[in-house]
Scaffold this active site. Structure first.
Site, short mmCIF file in Angstrom:
data_model
loop_
_atom_site.label_atom_id
_atom_site.label_comp_id
_atom_site.label_asym_id
_atom_site.label_seq_id
_atom_site.Cartn_x
_atom_site.Cartn_y
_atom_site.Cartn_z
N GLY B 31 -10.72 -17.73 -4.88
CA GLY B 31 -11.03 -17.75 -3.46
C GLY B 31 -11.13 -19.14 -2.87
CB CYS B 240 5.37 8.79 6.46
SG CYS B 240 7.06 8.17 6.48
CB CYS B 243 8.24 10.06 2.80
SG CYS B 243 6.76 9.06 2.93
CB CYS B 265 6.18 4.34 4.63
SG CYS B 265 5.55 5.92 4.10
CB CYS B 271 9.10 5.29 2.80
SG CYS B 271 9.34 6.59 4.04
#
Lengths: 189, 287
Positions: B31, B240, B243, B265, B271
């Site tokens: 980080g 979606c 899909c 997607c 997808c």
């Protein structure tokens, strides 16, 4: 400088160092895992693994400290020819190489600054053998817990206690490397 | 075929060593933003030069590279970076998340779960999460040093005071292992939960801002929030249209002049994989 100092570098530096770096990255990002490296053939007493790490990470911009038996003319020549790293005292080092016994006391090495903790030293600790057993490791890079045959528990626990300051260590034995960053919590098994 | 006029993966070896050292320090202090001497790349800053330098420093000839831009493999940025590494490193490429060993991404985490051994490289525009609150680098550096992140909570609180909720939808700040507050790059906050405990190594590169940071696998990452306003990983409330997936991040696409629209997607591989497996969404039957 002897002829031997000119031998034992990477045959194909870009490819060999790429593979070596990925091993070092995997070792440091997953403490407790062991990785094999190849490509360097440094003179004794330096291990193949330590030689590979130096060729991969060290150059004229990174002061290097050689501790104990590793501070010999043969190794100095080899390192100077292959990396160009300035050889310095412990307090000025970005990297340090030696056995655990030779590297102590560890407070000689830079731990970074509170605003620049990345300036902490990287220790390359030469070991007779490394196994994934012994001290218990937890922290980033470790799913539950891992184990590593550290030369000592207390020093690494104290190093973690001052996070984000501290040193980071690679353990090397033969062609095997393991990593132990300062972020890892170390306890006796 | 590798372009022999260039060193393997374009960068010279000394540059790669410098970047590799920065990556290792980034891994050791998760980080924390490690400064590095970012190079000029053969593409403008803002086109993923930080990610490209990380990828160049990490690639081996054995890797299989995937590049995505907002989840898609076939957009300009993704295609050009993929071609770049095919030319200068000769690496194999793929569009399948499961087959890739190294994935460079612009602003998404793939919806297909990652695994141990994979590396996810993020392109980061502004790595400093506090930058828009405090423009002075010397001050933000001091704030990280002192763990003084009160300002960030004030910003999130002001969101709530003004909008009734935390309105930050992307580049949502996170805290890493209880220490450093980090900008996860402009990924949608839907992706934030995938940052934490990921089996893959995550590397972040900001070329123009000259910073590298990292999340090792299985690192604990928490999205900042309040007890009474907990973090919510939001997405468009649809399935979606191609899909029928309800668990993926969706893009809204305008499809005619009459206000018609569809949701698809953003992760094209996810997808496509679902459609190949026989899932059909609302508009999935039409070509």
């Amino acid at each position: 400088m002897t002829h031997a100092a000119l031998q034992g570098g990477f045959a194909d530096a870009p490819i060999a160092s790429a593979h070596a770096f990925r091993a070092a990255l995997a070792a440091l990002s997953q403490p407790g895992t062991l990785h094999q490296v190849v490509g360097a053939e440094p003179p004794a007493p330096m291990s193949v693994a330590a030689g590979v790490l130096l060729l991969t990470l060290v150059d004229a911009t990174t002061p290097l400290h050689l501790a104990g038996a590793h501070d010999c003319q043969t190794l100095r020549d080899w390192i100077t020819f292959h990396t160009g790293a300035p050889l310095v005292s412990a307090d000025a080092a970005a990297f340090a190489l030696g056995t655990w016994q030779a590297l102590r006391p560890l407070d000689r090495f830079g731990a970074g600054l509170p605003d620049y903790p990345d300036r902490g030293c990287t220790l390359i600790v030469e070991m007779p053998v490394i196994t994934a057993s012994g001290a218990r490791l937890t922290g980033p890079g470790i799913a539950r817990e891992a184990h590593l045959s550290l030369p000592e528990v207390a020093a690494f626990a104290a190093n973690h206690a001052r996070f984000p300051l501290g040193f980071d260590a690679f353990l090397t034995a033969g062609a095997t490397i393991a990593g132990l960053p300062r972020s890892t919590k170390v306890e006796a098994a | 075929m590798t372009d022999q006029a260039y060193n393997f993966a374009y960068l010279d070896e000394q540059t790669k060593r410098m970047i590799r050292r920065a990556i290792l320090k980034g891994v050791a202090v998760p980080g924390y933003q490690v400064p590095f001497a970012s190079r000029e790349m053969p593409m403008p800053y803002g086109w993923g030069t930080g990610g490209v330098q990380l990828t160049a420093a990490c690639l081996t000839p054995d890797d299989r590279l995937k590049v995505i831009d907002q989840g898609a493999d076939d957009t300009t940025n993704a295609v050009s970076i993929r071609k770049f590494f095919q030319r200068v490193a000769g690496v194999a490429v793929t569009e399948a998340t499961t087959e890739a060993t190294l994935i460079q991404t612009r602003h998404r985490i793939p919806d297909t779960p990652l695994r141990v051994g994979q590396i996810l490289v993020y392109q980061v525009p502004i790595p400093e999460p506090l930058r828009f609150l405090e423009p002075r680098e010397a001050e933000t550096r001091k704030m990280h040093e002192l763990e003084d992140y009160g300002l960030m909570h004030v910003k999130l609180y002001e969101d709530i005071a003004r909008h009734g909720q935390i309105a930050t939808a992307y580049a949502y700040p996170v805290k890493v292992e209880g220490r450093y507050v980090m900008d996860p790059s402009p990924i949608p906050k839907f992706d934030n939960p995938k940052l934490s405990g990921s089996p893959a190594l995550q590397l972040f590169g900001a070329g123009r801002e000259q910073r590298i940071y990292a999340l090792p696998p299985f690192t604990h990452v928490v999205s900042l929030d309040f007890e009474d306003h907990p973090f919510v990983a939001s997405k468009a409330d649809h399935a979606c249209d191609l899909c029928a997936a309800t668990d993926s991040y969706l893009d809204e696409v305008i499809i005619d002049d009459d206000g018609g629209r569809m949701f698809v997607c953003s992760d094209t591989d996810y997808c496509g994989g679902r459609r190949a497996a026989g899932y059909v969404g609302r508009l999935g039957g039409q070509a």
